[in-house]
Motif scaffolding. Structure first.
Motif, mmCIF file in Angstrom:
data_model
loop_
_atom_site.group_PDB
_atom_site.id
_atom_site.type_symbol
_atom_site.label_atom_id
_atom_site.label_comp_id
_atom_site.label_asym_id
_atom_site.label_seq_id
_atom_site.Cartn_x
_atom_site.Cartn_y
_atom_site.Cartn_z
ATOM 1 N N LYS A 232 0.836 -1.210 0.000
ATOM 2 C CA LYS A 232 0.000 0.000 0.000
ATOM 3 C C LYS A 232 0.867 1.255 0.000
ATOM 4 O O LYS A 232 0.583 2.224 -0.705
ATOM 5 C CB LYS A 232 -0.914 -0.002 1.229
ATOM 6 N N HIS A 235 2.225 1.824 -3.309
ATOM 7 C CA HIS A 235 1.176 2.381 -4.179
ATOM 8 C C HIS A 235 0.959 3.856 -3.862
ATOM 9 O O HIS A 235 0.823 4.695 -4.780
ATOM 10 C CB HIS A 235 -0.109 1.587 -3.985
ATOM 11 N N SER A 238 3.809 5.759 -5.172
ATOM 12 C CA SER A 238 3.707 5.888 -6.624
ATOM 13 C C SER A 238 2.653 6.928 -7.000
ATOM 14 O O SER A 238 2.871 7.789 -7.853
ATOM 15 C CB SER A 238 3.357 4.527 -7.231
ATOM 16 N N THR A 239 1.479 6.830 -6.311
ATOM 17 C CA THR A 239 0.408 7.800 -6.578
ATOM 18 C C THR A 239 0.847 9.206 -6.193
ATOM 19 O O THR A 239 0.593 10.187 -6.917
ATOM 20 C CB THR A 239 -0.846 7.409 -5.797
#
Length: 307
Positions: A232, A235, A238-239
């Motif tokens: 998570k 992620h 990355s986001t």
């Protein structure tokens, strides 16, 4: 008899000597080597034969001594018998002195005969006992030789010194055995205590292993949870990176638009480079002003239709 013993001894030892060398090795030996080997074998056999002859001579001497002693005893017995015969003859000569005296003499003679028979039996028993003792001495002579050899090796002068030393060693051995027994008992006791301790530690270890298994399960679950959160977080990172890039692009575009509106950067009336919201507000004001100007300049729709 001596020659038979020598022949048997020579034959036996010749066979033993012949067995010493394998047949294949004899064929490989030269004539001179074989002669030397045979001479060595003959010398060994002669030495053993000489030792056997000396032993036989000692036995013959012992037998001659025993025979001489027996002959002496027989001579004494014969002399006693002759004396007894002489005594009987004298008694016969005196028989005329009276029947009572003759009867007494006869009774004495019978007693003497019984005594002689008893003595003969006793002599025979003693002779047999002597022979047994002699055989026993001969059998045990090797122990005496061994004892003398031990005295010589141990450097003791008297047998009693050796026996005293042996007795001391026996006492020491008994004490050591007793000490070893006590140590064995202590060892058994300590082994029992160790076994009890090991059983207790085995139970503790089992409990620890169960706890470790539970902790390992929790660790596995925690690791799985960490992996999930790491996924998570990756992620999110990355986001966030994409959002940050987009935000940067927006800020750059906003700054360009702001500069295109002749907006000032820094200064008293200027706006800082990072103040994007103020830049957007000024851009919005600029757009609104220019929109109003354009609306003012733009002719009305009706006039346009008439033309």
């Amino acid at each position: 008899m001596t020659m038979n013993l020598e022949d048997d001894f020579r034959t036996t030892h010749e066979e033993q000597v012949l067995i010493k060398l394998p047949e294949g090795e004899r064929d490989l030996m030269t004539g001179a080597t074989q002669m030397l080997e045979k001479r060595r074998e003959i010398i060994e056999v002669d030495k053993q034969l000489e030792a056997h002859r000396e032993d036989s001579e000692l036995k013959r001497k012992s037998l001659r001594q025993r025979r001489d002693e027996v002959l002496k005893r027989e001579d004494k017995l014969k002399e006693s018998l002759l004396n007894f015969d002489k005594f009987l003859k004298e008694n016969e000569a005196k028989r005329s002195r009276g029947a009572r005296k003759a009867e007494n003499e006869r009774r004495v003679a019978l007693q003497k005969e019984a005594e002689i028979e008893r003595l003969k039996a006793e002599i025979a028993a003693l002779e047999e006992k002597k022979q047994k003792l002699q055989r026993r001495v001969e059998r045990n002579s090797l122990y005496w030789n061994f004892l003398k050899q031990v005295l010589k090796t141990a450097k003791f002068e008297e047998v009693w010194e050796l026996l005293g030393r042996v007795e001391t060693l026996l006492i020491n051995r008994e004490q050591l055995q007793q000490r070893a027994s006590e140590i064995q008992e202590q060892t058994d006791s300590q082994r029992g205590a160790l076994q009890t301790y090991m059983d207790q530690q085995s139970c503790v270890l089992l409990q620890k292993n169960n706890l470790l298994s539970q902790l390992q399960t929790q660790l596995d679950q925690t690791c799985s949870e960490v992996l999930r959160w790491e996924s998570k977080w990756a992620h999110i990172q990355s986001t966030a990176a994409k959002e940050t890039l987009l935000l940067g692009q927006i800020k750059m575009v906003t700054l360009n638009l702001y500069q295109m509106t002749d907006g000032e950067i820094e200064g008293e009336e200027g706006v800082t480079v990072d103040d994007t919201e103020t830049q957007l507000d000024k851009i919005q004001i600029f757009i609104q002003n220019h929109t109003d100007v354009m609306n003012d300049i733009k002719p009305p729709p009706s006039e346009t239709s008439l033309d």
